[in-house]
Design a protein around this motif. Structure first.
Motif, short mmCIF file in Angstrom:
data_model
loop_
_atom_site.label_atom_id
_atom_site.label_comp_id
_atom_site.label_asym_id
_atom_site.label_seq_id
_atom_site.Cartn_x
_atom_site.Cartn_y
_atom_site.Cartn_z
N ARG A 137 72.76 42.40 75.27
CA ARG A 137 71.32 42.22 76.13
C ARG A 137 71.01 40.42 75.84
O ARG A 137 71.23 40.75 75.18
N ALA A 138 70.95 39.52 76.85
CA ALA A 138 70.26 38.53 76.64
C ALA A 138 69.38 38.54 78.23
O ALA A 138 70.30 38.01 78.77
N PRO A 189 69.90 33.08 84.75
CA PRO A 189 70.92 33.58 85.04
C PRO A 189 71.01 35.41 85.56
O PRO A 189 70.15 35.79 85.60
N ALA A 190 72.24 35.14 86.48
CA ALA A 190 71.51 36.69 87.64
C ALA A 190 71.48 38.04 87.05
O ALA A 190 70.40 39.12 87.18
N ASP A 191 71.93 38.37 85.68
CA ASP A 191 72.17 39.19 84.83
C ASP A 191 71.45 39.17 83.69
O ASP A 191 71.77 38.21 82.97
N ASP A 192 71.16 39.94 82.47
CA ASP A 192 71.05 40.47 81.56
C ASP A 192 72.54 40.35 80.71
O ASP A 192 72.40 40.66 78.68
N ALA A 193 73.52 40.81 80.60
CA ALA A 193 74.97 40.85 80.42
C ALA A 193 75.83 39.87 80.27
O ALA A 193 76.47 39.12 81.06
N PRO A 194 76.06 39.22 78.58
CA PRO A 194 76.43 38.02 78.75
C PRO A 194 78.19 38.64 78.89
O PRO A 194 78.57 39.47 78.73
N ALA A 195 78.63 37.28 79.03
CA ALA A 195 80.59 37.63 79.51
C ALA A 195 81.24 37.46 77.97
O ALA A 195 81.06 37.02 77.08
N TYR A 231 80.18 36.15 71.21
CA TYR A 231 81.55 35.68 70.49
C TYR A 231 81.27 33.91 71.10
O TYR A 231 80.72 32.91 70.28
N ALA A 232 81.71 33.90 73.18
CA ALA A 232 80.83 32.52 73.12
C ALA A 232 79.14 31.60 72.88
O ALA A 232 79.22 30.76 72.91
N GLU A 233 78.53 32.66 72.72
CA GLU A 233 77.61 32.43 72.52
C GLU A 233 77.03 31.97 71.38
O GLU A 233 76.77 30.69 71.18
N GLU A 234 77.97 32.57 70.12
CA GLU A 234 77.39 31.37 69.17
C GLU A 234 78.09 30.40 68.52
O GLU A 234 78.07 29.30 68.55
N VAL A 235 79.64 30.59 69.72
CA VAL A 235 79.96 29.42 69.54
C VAL A 235 79.68 28.00 70.20
O VAL A 235 79.18 26.83 69.80
N VAL A 236 78.92 27.98 71.63
CA VAL A 236 78.52 27.30 72.15
C VAL A 236 76.67 26.66 71.46
O VAL A 236 76.64 25.27 71.36
N ALA A 276 78.73 31.27 78.67
CA ALA A 276 77.37 30.79 77.46
C ALA A 276 76.54 29.58 77.92
O ALA A 276 75.98 29.79 77.70
N VAL A 277 77.32 28.50 77.85
CA VAL A 277 76.42 27.60 78.21
C VAL A 277 75.77 27.16 79.23
O VAL A 277 74.51 26.90 78.77
N GLU A 278 75.91 27.80 80.41
CA GLU A 278 74.64 28.26 81.22
C GLU A 278 73.71 28.35 80.99
O GLU A 278 72.40 28.32 81.18
N ARG A 279 73.22 30.34 80.11
CA ARG A 279 73.11 30.94 79.17
C ARG A 279 71.78 29.93 78.55
O ARG A 279 70.80 30.47 78.27
N LEU A 280 72.61 28.95 77.57
CA LEU A 280 72.07 28.35 76.64
C LEU A 280 71.01 27.42 77.45
O LEU A 280 70.33 27.47 76.70
N TRP A 281 71.75 27.16 78.57
CA TRP A 281 70.83 25.86 79.11
C TRP A 281 69.28 26.59 79.62
O TRP A 281 68.61 25.86 79.75
#
Length: 330
Positions: A137-138, A189-195, A231-236, A276-281
Motif C-alpha cells: 500500500r502507498a 492518487p485515487a487509492d492506496d493500491a499501486p498498479a 516493480y514500477a515504483e522502483e523503475v520510476v 507509478a509516474v503519477e504517484r511519484l509526481w
C-alpha cells in the motif's frame, strides 16, 4: 578497528580511510594482509534485516549479478556486532559513481536492463527471501496535510531572528509549492493500491549505490533497503533520481533508454508505469523531507537536494504529459 580486523582475521591493517560519500551509514576502506575491503558500520538498518540482505547477496553473486558478497567472520557470520555497533565487510571494488547526465544512451539502457535482471534474480525461489504477500500500500499525502506542513515550515522561518539566503529562498519556494498543491489538489492518487506486479526490490538503486568501471556496472552497493515494493515504483524512482539534473528537469532521452532496457528483461504494462509516474509526481509535490532534515534535525546535508528538487517539481508539473510518455518507452 583492531577488534573488527580480528573478528574477520584480516591480519595487519596497513591503512584506514574514511569514506565521506553517503548520507546514512559510516564506511571505511581497509587495506590489510588479506586484501582491500569496504567496512560499513550499520546505523539505520535493523540487524536482522541487514543479515538477510547480506545472505541474499551471496546468492545473487552466484547468479552472475554485479554485487559484492560479504566477507565472513571467523564464526562464518556476514555481520559482526560489538556493543551497540554492527559491522559488515565487503570486498573493495574499484569504480566511480556516475550521475545520469554522464551516461550515454547505451549505458542508460544497460542500467535499466540490469535493474530488470536484479528483479528477476530476487524473484528466484532459490534466493532466501520470504513470500511477497499482499499488494503493498502507498497512501498519498492529503492536500490538507501537505499545506499544513508547508505552513509549519513557513512559521519556523518567520520566527528566525536573521533568516539566511536558504531560508529566504525556501520561504518563496513554499509559497509556490502551496499554490501548486491547491491547483492540483483533485489529482491526488485515487487509492492506496499501486498498479502492477510487486516483489522484492533493491530499494535505493541510485548513483551513489552503483559503481561503474570502463563503461559497465562493476557493483551494485548498499542493500539495506531491500524490501517488497511494486516493480514500477522502483523503475520510476530510479530513473527520476538517476536522470534528474541540477537545473531542475529530467533527461527524458536517458529516461526512455533506461525504461526500454528494463522492459527488455521484465515487461511492465503501460498503465502500471503511468500509475507509478503519477504517484511519484504527487509524492514529490507533497513531500518536504529535506526541510525536515534542515529545520527539525539541524542537518543541512540535503539542502542542495531541496533546491534542485524544487526546480524539478515546478518543471515536472508543467511537463507531466511529456514525462509520462518518456516513461512508457519500449
Amino acid at each position: 578497528m583492531p577488534a573488527v580486523a580480528d573478528a574477520y582475521e584480516l591480519g595487519e591493517v596497513h591503512s584506514v580511510r574514511y569514506l565521506a560519500e553517503g548520507l546514512l551509514n559510516r564506511n571505511w576502506k581497509l587495506d590489510t594482509d588479506k586484501g582491500s575491503f569496504a567496512l560499513k558500520e550499520v546505523v539505520n538498518t535493523p540487524v536482522d534485516k541487514l543479515r538477510r540482505s547480506l545472505t541474499v547477496l551471496s546468492r545473487l553473486k552466484t547468479a552472475g549479478l554485479p554485487v559484492c558478497a560479504p566477507y565472513l567472520s571467523v564464526t562464518s557470520e556476514p555481520l559482526v556486532t560489538m556493543g551497540h555497533r554492527s559491522y559488515c565487510l565487503l570486498p573493495w571494488v574499484e569504480g566511480a559513481h556516475r550521475q545520469g547526465a554522464e551516461l550515454h544512451r547505451s549505458e542508460a539502457h544497460a542500467l535499466g536492463s540490469l535493474l530488470g535482471r536484479i528483479h528477476r534474480g530476487l524473484a528466484d525461489p532459490a534466493v532466501p527471501l520470504g513470500h511477497v504477500g499482499e499488494r503493498p500500500r502507498a497512501k498519498g499525502t492529503a492536500p490538507e496535510a501537505a499545506l499544513a506542513e508547508a505552513d509549519r515550515f513557513l512559521g519556523t522561518i518567520a520566527r528566525l531572528d536573521e533568516p539566511g539566503l536558504f531560508d529566504q529562498a525556501t520561504e518563496r519556494a513554499l509559497h509556490q509549492r502551496k499554490r501548486l498543491i491547491v491547483e492540483h489538489a483533485d489529482q491526488r492518487p485515487a487509492d492506496d493500491a499501486p498498479a502492477g506486479p510487486w516483489g522484492w526490490t533493491h530499494g535505493d538503486f541510485q548513483p551513489l549505490n552503483v559503481l561503474w568501471r570502463q563503461g559497465t556496472v562493476a557493483a551494485v552497493l548498499d542493500w539495506d533497503r531491500l524490501g517488497i515494493r511494486p516493480y514500477a515504483e522502483e523503475v520510476v524512482r530510479t530513473a527520476q533520481v538517476q536522470f534528474g539534473t541540477a537545473n531542475g528537469y529530467l533527461d527524458l532521452d536517458l529516461v526512455a533508454a533506461f525504461v526500454t532496457g528494463y522492459r527488455s528483461q521484465r515487461d511492465l504494462a503501460d498503465e502500471d508505469l503511468a500509475d507509478a509516474v503519477e504517484r511519484l509526481w504527487w509524492k514529490r509535490l507533497t513531500d518536504y523531507w529535506q526541510l525536515q532534515f534542515h529545520y527539525d534535525k539541524n542537518d543541512f546535508g540535503a539542502d542542495a537536494l531541496w533546491e534542485s528538487g524544487e526546480r524539478l517539481i515546478q518543471w515536472w508539473t508543467e511537463e507531466r504529459d511529456t514525462v509520462r510518455v518518456a516513461f512508457l518507452s519500449r
